[in-house]
Design a protein around this motif. Structure first.
Motif, PDB file in Angstrom:
ATOM      1  N   TRP A   4       0.854  -1.202   0.000  1.00 22.37           N
ATOM      2  CA  TRP A   4       0.000   0.000   0.000  1.00 22.37           C
ATOM      3  C   TRP A   4       0.886   1.246   0.000  1.00 22.37           C
ATOM      4  O   TRP A   4       0.643   2.189  -0.765  1.00 22.37           O
ATOM      5  CB  TRP A   4      -0.906  -0.017   1.232  1.00 22.37           C
ATOM      6  CG  TRP A   4      -1.977   1.038   1.227  1.00 22.37           C
ATOM      7  CD1 TRP A   4      -2.005   2.196   0.499  1.00 22.37           C
ATOM      8  CD2 TRP A   4      -3.181   1.026   1.998  1.00 22.37           C
ATOM      9  NE1 TRP A   4      -3.141   2.913   0.769  1.00 22.37           N
ATOM     10  CE2 TRP A   4      -3.879   2.229   1.681  1.00 22.37           C
ATOM     11  CE3 TRP A   4      -3.726   0.153   2.924  1.00 22.37           C
ATOM     12  CZ2 TRP A   4      -5.104   2.541   2.282  1.00 22.37           C
ATOM     13  CZ3 TRP A   4      -4.951   0.475   3.522  1.00 22.37           C
ATOM     14  CH2 TRP A   4      -5.628   1.643   3.197  1.00 22.37           C
ATOM     15  N   THR A   5       1.904   1.258   0.860  1.00 20.53           N
ATOM     16  CA  THR A   5       2.806   2.414   0.941  1.00 20.53           C
ATOM     17  C   THR A   5       3.503   2.664  -0.391  1.00 20.53           C
ATOM     18  O   THR A   5       3.568   3.805  -0.873  1.00 20.53           O
ATOM     19  CB  THR A   5       3.861   2.179   2.037  1.00 20.53           C
ATOM     20  OG1 THR A   5       3.208   1.961   3.294  1.00 20.53           O
ATOM     21  CG2 THR A   5       4.801   3.371   2.146  1.00 20.53           C
ATOM     22  N   GLN A   6       4.016   1.607  -0.990  1.00 20.94           N
ATOM     23  CA  GLN A   6       4.752   1.759  -2.238  1.00 20.94           C
ATOM     24  C   GLN A   6       3.851   2.209  -3.379  1.00 20.94           C
ATOM     25  O   GLN A   6       4.191   3.131  -4.134  1.00 20.94           O
ATOM     26  CB  GLN A   6       5.448   0.437  -2.593  1.00 20.94           C
ATOM     27  CG  GLN A   6       6.129   0.428  -3.949  1.00 20.94           C
ATOM     28  CD  GLN A   6       7.239   1.457  -4.074  1.00 20.94           C
ATOM     29  OE1 GLN A   6       7.873   1.816  -3.085  1.00 20.94           O
ATOM     30  NE2 GLN A   6       7.471   1.940  -5.281  1.00 20.94           N
ATOM     31  N   LEU A   7       2.701   1.571  -3.535  1.00 19.42           N
ATOM     32  CA  LEU A   7       1.810   1.895  -4.645  1.00 19.42           C
ATOM     33  C   LEU A   7       1.223   3.294  -4.523  1.00 19.42           C
ATOM     34  O   LEU A   7       1.019   3.985  -5.528  1.00 19.42           O
ATOM     35  CB  LEU A   7       0.684   0.862  -4.731  1.00 19.42           C
ATOM     36  CG  LEU A   7       1.109  -0.564  -5.119  1.00 19.42           C
ATOM     37  CD1 LEU A   7      -0.093  -1.498  -5.096  1.00 19.42           C
ATOM     38  CD2 LEU A   7       1.778  -0.587  -6.488  1.00 19.42           C
ATOM     39  N   GLU A   8       0.960   3.725  -3.307  1.00 20.83           N
ATOM     40  CA  GLU A   8       0.302   5.017  -3.103  1.00 20.83           C
ATOM     41  C   GLU A   8       1.299   6.171  -3.024  1.00 20.83           C
ATOM     42  O   GLU A   8       1.027   7.269  -3.525  1.00 20.83           O
ATOM     43  CB  GLU A   8      -0.530   4.967  -1.815  1.00 20.83           C
ATOM     44  CG  GLU A   8      -1.398   6.187  -1.571  1.00 20.83           C
ATOM     45  CD  GLU A   8      -2.595   6.246  -2.518  1.00 20.83           C
ATOM     46  OE1 GLU A   8      -3.143   7.355  -2.693  1.00 20.83           O
ATOM     47  OE2 GLU A   8      -2.974   5.197  -3.072  1.00 20.83           O
ATOM     48  N   TYR A   9       2.470   5.938  -2.419  1.00 21.80           N
ATOM     49  CA  TYR A   9       3.374   7.047  -2.125  1.00 21.80           C
ATOM     50  C   TYR A   9       4.798   6.852  -2.645  1.00 21.80           C
ATOM     51  O   TYR A   9       5.596   7.788  -2.594  1.00 21.80           O
ATOM     52  CB  TYR A   9       3.448   7.273  -0.603  1.00 21.80           C
ATOM     53  CG  TYR A   9       2.096   7.355   0.056  1.00 21.80           C
ATOM     54  CD1 TYR A   9       1.292   8.483  -0.111  1.00 21.80           C
ATOM     55  CD2 TYR A   9       1.612   6.307   0.835  1.00 21.80           C
ATOM     56  CE1 TYR A   9       0.036   8.565   0.480  1.00 21.80           C
ATOM     57  CE2 TYR A   9       0.363   6.379   1.440  1.00 21.80           C
ATOM     58  CZ  TYR A   9      -0.424   7.510   1.258  1.00 21.80           C
ATOM     59  OH  TYR A   9      -1.655   7.572   1.846  1.00 21.80           O
ATOM     60  N   GLY A  10       5.120   5.663  -3.131  1.00 22.88           N
ATOM     61  CA  GLY A  10       6.502   5.356  -3.474  1.00 22.88           C
ATOM     62  C   GLY A  10       6.925   5.838  -4.853  1.00 22.88           C
ATOM     63  O   GLY A  10       6.118   6.287  -5.670  1.00 22.88           O
ATOM     64  N   GLU A  11       8.226   5.733  -5.089  1.00 24.72           N
ATOM     65  CA  GLU A  11       8.829   6.018  -6.386  1.00 24.72           C
ATOM     66  C   GLU A  11       9.356   4.708  -6.970  1.00 24.72           C
ATOM     67  O   GLU A  11       9.355   3.671  -6.295  1.00 24.72           O
ATOM     68  CB  GLU A  11       9.976   7.024  -6.234  1.00 24.72           C
ATOM     69  CG  GLU A  11       9.585   8.329  -5.565  1.00 24.72           C
ATOM     70  CD  GLU A  11       8.747   9.224  -6.477  1.00 24.72           C
ATOM     71  OE1 GLU A  11       8.744   8.963  -7.706  1.00 24.72           O
ATOM     72  OE2 GLU A  11       8.121  10.164  -5.979  1.00 24.72           O
ATOM     73  N   GLY A  12       9.840   4.773  -8.206  1.00 23.08           N
ATOM     74  CA  GLY A  12      10.353   3.567  -8.833  1.00 23.08           C
ATOM     75  C   GLY A  12      11.503   2.943  -8.066  1.00 23.08           C
ATOM     76  O   GLY A  12      11.567   1.721  -7.872  1.00 23.08           O
ATOM     77  N   TRP A  13      12.426   3.776  -7.570  1.00 25.74           N
ATOM     78  CA  TRP A  13      13.609   3.247  -6.899  1.00 25.74           C
ATOM     79  C   TRP A  13      13.307   2.684  -5.516  1.00 25.74           C
ATOM     80  O   TRP A  13      14.071   1.864  -4.992  1.00 25.74           O
ATOM     81  CB  TRP A  13      14.681   4.329  -6.790  1.00 25.74           C
ATOM     82  CG  TRP A  13      14.323   5.486  -5.911  1.00 25.74           C
ATOM     83  CD1 TRP A  13      13.674   6.626  -6.267  1.00 25.74           C
ATOM     84  CD2 TRP A  13      14.606   5.611  -4.515  1.00 25.74           C
ATOM     85  NE1 TRP A  13      13.514   7.459  -5.199  1.00 25.74           N
ATOM     86  CE2 TRP A  13      14.092   6.868  -4.099  1.00 25.74           C
ATOM     87  CE3 TRP A  13      15.247   4.806  -3.577  1.00 25.74           C
ATOM     88  CZ2 TRP A  13      14.177   7.315  -2.791  1.00 25.74           C
ATOM     89  CZ3 TRP A  13      15.346   5.245  -2.267  1.00 25.74           C
ATOM     90  CH2 TRP A  13      14.820   6.487  -1.890  1.00 25.74           C
TER      91      TRP A  13
END
Length: 352
Positions: free
Chosen positions: A218-227
């Motif tokens: 959830w954190t990555q998909l909503e707020y993350g960047e590619g790296w």
């Protein structure tokens, strides 16, 4: 790298260290009524072994929180002011929980009375469960963002903080800490207590991994960047190794993996946050950032020199403490009644 960015990274490292080290302390406190039941004949001795396992290190582990809070105040005054006013009630409850926990741990062995020790155990449990939940809720809300006006003031209420993402963060923190604590106890104890701690870690390994994976995704998909997928991958691999270590009863491997998993999870929260320090859900123009909340350049220079000198000293001292008290603990080596400082009881109960 600018000094502002350096200090954001250092604040992240300080909180990562706090959650990795204090995490197993919280886990031990949460497991106290389950691994040291009052109904068991040796229940009090088992509880004293659990507390003795963290006795020499728990107060040193809290130094990372004090240092992290101090660094946040000195380096990013604007971030500190808005966050502490917005999260006033949760942070107050965390502080109360930590104070109750400190008093309960230190005073538990002062009076040889069953009811006294029982109420102290309640205080230890309260001071472990409450901060674990609220830290997860607070940090998830920092990443998600909160209603902030143009004057950098919080414009929401308490229930704005109880959103699904934040509640999942709280649940993740609780499960990760209690699993971390179980693995730590398996590493630090012998006999039946070690076996029981291994069993708890085994039962919690899969559910903890599943909930943590949901939070990370959830954190990555909503707020993350590619790296930042790389940070997610590190956390996932560490979680898989933790599960394998629990099933193989390799507590050293499992404990190292939980340390890496917690570090990667908290690190991900800071990675997806940067360059913001507290996003505004009211208007992106009101976001608090590294640039608009930092102290003066001169202040950061002085702080940097202090950090360069003092941080290695703290690391060396704390590493020495862990080395000195590295022995496993045995229930049969615990005397009938406490009253000794936990460090001395740890020395007497340890087995090389």
């Amino acid at each position: 790298m600018s000094l502002e960015t350096f200090w954001f990274a250092l604040v992240a490292v300080l909180f990562v260290m706090y959650f990795v080290l204090e995490g197993f302390d919280f886990g031990v406190g949460m497991l106290l009524p389950f691994l040291g039941r009052h109904s068991e004949p040796d229940g009090d001795k088992r509880r004293r072994v659990l507390l003795t396992a963290i006795g020499p290190v728990w107060d040193g582990n809290e130094v990372w929180l004090i240092t992290g809070g101090g660094a946040l105040f000195a380096a990013f005054g604007g971030w500190y002011a808005t966050m502490f006013s917005a999260f006033y009630l949760p942070l107050l409850l965390i502080l109360v929980g930590l104070i109750v926990r400190v008093v309960a741990i230190e005073w538990r062995g002062k009076i040889n009375d069953r009811k006294w020790r029982m109420w102290c155990d309640v205080g230890i449990g309260l001071g472990s469960w409450l901060p674990a939940i609220l830290w997860g809720v607070a940090f998830a809300n920092v990443v998600r963002g909160i209603p902030i006006g143009a004057d950098a003031q919080y414009t929401g209420g308490f229930f704005n903080l109880l959103n699904p993402y934040a509640l999942l963060g709280g649940l993740t923190m609780v499960l990760v800490f209690i699993t971390h604590g179980a693995v730590f106890l398996a590493l630090k104890t012998t006999g039946d207590l070690r076996h029981d701690a291994q069993s708890v870690a085994l039962r919690l390994a899969i559910p903890t991994t599943a909930v943590a994976a949901a939070f990370l995704l959830w954190t990555q998909l909503e707020y993350g960047e590619g790296w930042t997928w790389a940070v997610v991958a590190i956390a996932v691999v560490a979680a898989v190794v933790m599960v394998a270590g629990a099933y193989l009863r390799r507590e050293g491997l499992a404990f190292g993996a939980t340390c890496v998993a917690i570090a990667a999870t908290v690190g991900l929260l800071f990675c997806v946050l940067f360059p913001n320090v507290l996003p505004s859900t009211t208007d992106l123009a009101f976001n608090l950032t590294v640039a608009n909340t930092s102290s003066s350049h001169y202040t950061l220079v002085i702080m940097t020199w202090a950090a360069v000198i003092m941080t290695p000293i703290v690391l060396l001292y704390q590493g020495w403490t862990y080395w000195v008290f590295r022995q496993r603990l045995a229930v049969e080596r615990i005397p009938e009644h406490g009253g000794l400082p936990l460090r001395e009881e740890a020395s007497r109960a340890g087995r090389s």
